[in-house]
Design an enzyme around this catalytic site. Structure first.
Site: not given
Length: 274
Positions: A13, A15, A209
């Site tokens: 990922d 961000d 995240d």
């Protein structure tokens, strides 16, 4: 898969894993450099459909992270890839920005406001009520309803903004039709990313995240899953879910080569850092 040493390719990922806002997360630049030095295939994934890979590559470069545009896979690209496989040369009415329209154009789709095969909803900074009304009428008339990603809100300097998921919900309420959502947590986004780099789930890792998108989609796609704490997930968030990633790390810095690779874990256990 139980050990990281079996991983030959990585999906990550963007961000919350590599950058936060426009600030690189410690260890991200070094990890990307390590992958390049070792010739490890990797892709940076994002549900953001506003920007083209070239735009995102430039944004990351401005943050000090070197990621070539061919190593970026967006929900817009995954959507275009899916639609090309479903109806080559089809037509679409699109609500979205350059990232989505460019991807669909390069996939051979025709943008139209006359009897489209698909209505495709993506992210945009300015949702038009007129365009939403047209989308509703096309779907009620038989067009197939596609959304790039399920995110209900997005960030801005002034606060949250309604995003693809919120606009899709409005359209669903007016049409009685639910969209097919291509982006995370649909494991199709990961499978299309694997195809892009010629990788296989058996030897690919996913770094994210979020438990509700990155980790669950990684598990469903059969990947080695790594959750980092640099985004929104803390212990309380992790405990909300009945599934677990293969590893939980403080940041991507713990994936650098000078950190030891964990031994095989007993069934049901999770590594919390290294």
């Amino acid at each position: 898969m139980r050990t990281r040493d079996e991983v030959e390719c990585w999906l990550t990922d963007m961000d919350g894993v590599l950058v936060h806002e426009n600030t690189p997360i410690p260890g991200a630049s070094e990890l990307l450099q390590q992958w390049r030095d070792l010739g490890v295939p990797f892709l940076v994934l994002t549900n953001n459909s506003i920007f083209t890979p070239r735009d995102l590559s430039a944004r990351l470069r401005a943050s000090g992270l070197v990621v070539p545009e061919e190593a970026i896979w967006t929900s817009a690209l995954a959507t275009a890839d899916f639609l090309r496989s479903q109806m080559p040369g089809g037509s679409a009415f699109v609500i979205g920005e350059a990232g989505l329209t460019t991807a669909l154009h390069e996939a051979g789709f025709i943008m139209t406001e006359t009897d489209p095969d698909y209505v495709v909803i993506g992210e945009t900074r300015n949702y038009s009520f007129e365009a939403i009304t047209k989308a509703i009428r096309f779907i009620r008339g038989g067009a197939r309803f596609i959304a790039t990603n399920p995110d209900a809100t997005g960030p801005s300097v002034e606060g949250v903004l309604p995003a693809t998921g919120a606009i899709s919900a409005l359209i669903s309420k007016a049409t009685g039709k639910e969209p097919y959502v291509v982006g995370k947590p649909n494991p199709m986004m990961f499978r299309s990313a694997l195809n892009r780099i010629g990788a296989h789930s058996e030897n690919t890792g996913m770094i994210g995240d979020r438990m509700d998108t990155d980790v669950v989609a990684g598990i469903e796609a059969g990947l080695h899953t790594v959750l980092v704490r640099t985004g929104i997930s803390d212990d309380a968030e992790i405990e909300r879910y009945p599934f677990r990633p293969d590893e939980i790390l403080n940041s991507v810095a713990e994936l650098l080569a000078d950190h030891p690779i964990e031994a095989e874990m007993p069934e049901g256990e999770v590594t919390h850092g290294l």
